[in-house]
Design a protein around this motif. Structure first.
Motif, short mmCIF file in Angstrom:
data_model
loop_
_atom_site.label_atom_id
_atom_site.label_comp_id
_atom_site.label_asym_id
_atom_site.label_seq_id
_atom_site.Cartn_x
_atom_site.Cartn_y
_atom_site.Cartn_z
N TRP A 184 0.83 -1.21 0.00
CA TRP A 184 0.00 0.00 0.00
C TRP A 184 0.86 1.26 0.00
N VAL A 185 1.94 1.23 0.78
CA VAL A 185 2.82 2.41 0.83
C VAL A 185 3.53 2.61 -0.50
N ILE A 186 4.04 1.52 -1.05
CA ILE A 186 4.78 1.64 -2.31
C ILE A 186 3.87 2.10 -3.44
N SER A 187 2.65 1.61 -3.43
CA SER A 187 1.74 1.97 -4.52
C SER A 187 1.33 3.44 -4.47
N GLY A 188 1.62 4.15 -3.39
CA GLY A 188 1.22 5.54 -3.29
C GLY A 188 2.17 6.52 -3.96
N PHE A 189 3.34 6.10 -4.40
CA PHE A 189 4.30 7.01 -5.04
C PHE A 189 3.92 7.22 -6.52
N TYR A 190 4.01 8.46 -6.96
CA TYR A 190 3.72 8.81 -8.36
C TYR A 190 4.56 10.03 -8.75
N THR A 191 4.60 10.30 -10.04
CA THR A 191 5.43 11.39 -10.58
C THR A 191 4.57 12.31 -11.45
N ILE A 192 4.72 13.61 -11.25
CA ILE A 192 4.09 14.62 -12.09
C ILE A 192 5.18 15.23 -12.98
N ARG A 193 4.97 15.19 -14.29
CA ARG A 193 5.98 15.70 -15.22
C ARG A 193 6.04 17.22 -15.21
N GLU A 194 7.08 17.76 -15.85
CA GLU A 194 7.32 19.20 -15.82
C GLU A 194 6.18 19.99 -16.45
N ALA A 195 5.61 19.47 -17.52
CA ALA A 195 4.55 20.20 -18.23
C ALA A 195 3.17 19.96 -17.63
N GLU A 196 3.09 19.22 -16.54
CA GLU A 196 1.78 18.85 -15.99
C GLU A 196 1.56 19.48 -14.62
N ARG A 197 0.29 19.51 -14.26
CA ARG A 197 -0.12 19.84 -12.90
C ARG A 197 -1.10 18.77 -12.45
#
Length: 383
Positions: free
Chosen positions: A69-82
């Motif tokens: 559950w903890v690992i699945s919570g990581f994500y990345t927002i790219r430079e051109a995104e919000r």
């Protein structure tokens, strides 16, 4: 061989075991025996001797689930995104680009590109104001400026934009003539479509900004394309001729103004010259009047001789009376002089020149009825 064969042989496996007739085993007993064997194989002890293997297994499973559950919570927002963060389906906050973490099953993150300029094409056959059919192709360029509104203001923002673009194009083309759409009014049509599209999208507030509007193509139907091509070529020639005429006018007008100024200056100079010459003539005759009053005949003769000198000095042809014979002799002096310059004078030419020398210079001695130049005319003119 079946256990219940005919003939009275009863080989039922649940009967006659241990010398007694018994039924099938109880399910509770089967599960108890199974869990007992599992505990023994794991080294566990009974309820009074310590932890059982079942408790340890449940703990490991729970720890593994928490780690997942903890690992699945990581994500990345790219430079051109919000990122638009929803907590239990309700908007919570925006997140900036970078590595982020969210509680799974609690938060949901929707990334929205806010820097890329996107394209939305539209094309179709439309009826113009003058009842002609024209095929128009346009492309709108837009960019997302408010991620939350772009995500939740409408169900499908791209579809809404496409329908609004089609509506704006058809409205503008329907209120324009075909000549404006195909030739001179293309820029006006493009700008009007952009303004109409912005007016349509304003009530929806879908969080986008129109960057540009491009009119890719506008053409008549294929059946009449050749005729419209000729008409467009004629209009282009007309515009070219108009531009050439304007350029010629800009070129010729300064030249004409210069000529006008030059002619005015020449006329003014001529006026001044004639005025001065007239004033000089008046002054000369004013000086001559006392002399004429003192000696009229002598003054008249002198004026006559000066006048004849000016006349003969400016002409190359002379008419001479042949000494009262009634014949008038024409002397082309210009031709004679040309021949004198090229060849030696002949005998006839010498005789002619000798005759000219013998002419009486006094016009009063010349008969009045046969002379080429009559003195009485000059005399009457002077009187």
């Amino acid at each position: 061989m079946a256990w219940n064969e005919p003939g009275g042989n009863n080989n039922d496996p649940w009967k006659n075991k241990g010398g007694r007739d018994q039924g099938p085993p109880d399910l509770d007993d089967v599960f108890k025996n199974l869990f007992g064997k599992f505990a023994k194989s794991g080294g566990g002890r009974g309820p009074g001797g310590g932890k059982s293997m079942g408790g340890i297994g449940l703990g490991l499973i729970a720890g593994l689930l928490v780690a997942i559950w903890v690992i699945s919570g990581f994500y990345t927002i790219r430079e051109a995104e919000r990122g638009v963060v929803l907590r239990f389906g309700e908007f919570n906050q925006f997140v900036e680009p970078g590595l982020r973490w969210k509680p799974t099953f609690v938060d949901e993150v929707i990334p929205v590109d806010v820097q890329t300029v996107r394209d939305m094409p539209s094309a179709g056959s439309m009826l113009t104001e003058d009842e002609n059919v024209v095929t128009v192709e346009m492309v709108v360029q837009y960019r997302v400026v408010e991620p939350y509104k772009y995500t939740f203001s409408v169900t499908n923002p791209e579809k809404s934009l496409s329908q609004a673009l089609d509506s704006a194009i058809r409205y503008v083309v329907g209120h324009s003539t075909m000549d404006n759409v195909l030739t001179s009014g293309r820029e006006v049509v493009r700008q009007q479509v952009r303004e109409e599209l912005e007016a349509i999208l304003e009530p929806y507030d879908i969080g986008i900004s129109i960057v540009d509007m491009n009119l890719k193509d506008a053409r008549p139907p294929e059946a009449v394309k050749s005729a419209f091509d000729d008409a467009i070529a004629a209009q282009e020639d007309e515009e070219r001729y108009i531009r050439e005429a304007e350029a010629y006018a800009r070129e010729i007008e300064p030249r004409a103004r210069g000529q006008v100024n030059r002619m005015l200056e020449e006329a003014q100079a001529y006026k001044e010259r004639v005025t001065l010459e007239a004033q000089g003539e008046v002054a000369r005759f004013a000086e001559l009047l006392p002399q004429y009053q003192a000696a009229p005949e002598v003054t008249r003769q002198r004026i006559y001789l000066e006048t004849m000198e000016n006349v003969y000095s400016n002409t190359s042809k002379i008419l001479v009376d042949n000494k009262g014979s009634g014949n008038m002799m024409y002397l082309p002096l210009d031709k004679i002089l040309e021949r004198q310059q090229s060849n030696t004078p002949s005998a006839a030419q010498r005789n002619t020149l000798e005759g000219l020398r013998n002419v009486d210079p006094n016009p009063q001695n010349t008969p009045s009825n046969n002379t080429g130049i009559r003195s009485d005319r000059f005399r009457s003119g002077r009187d």
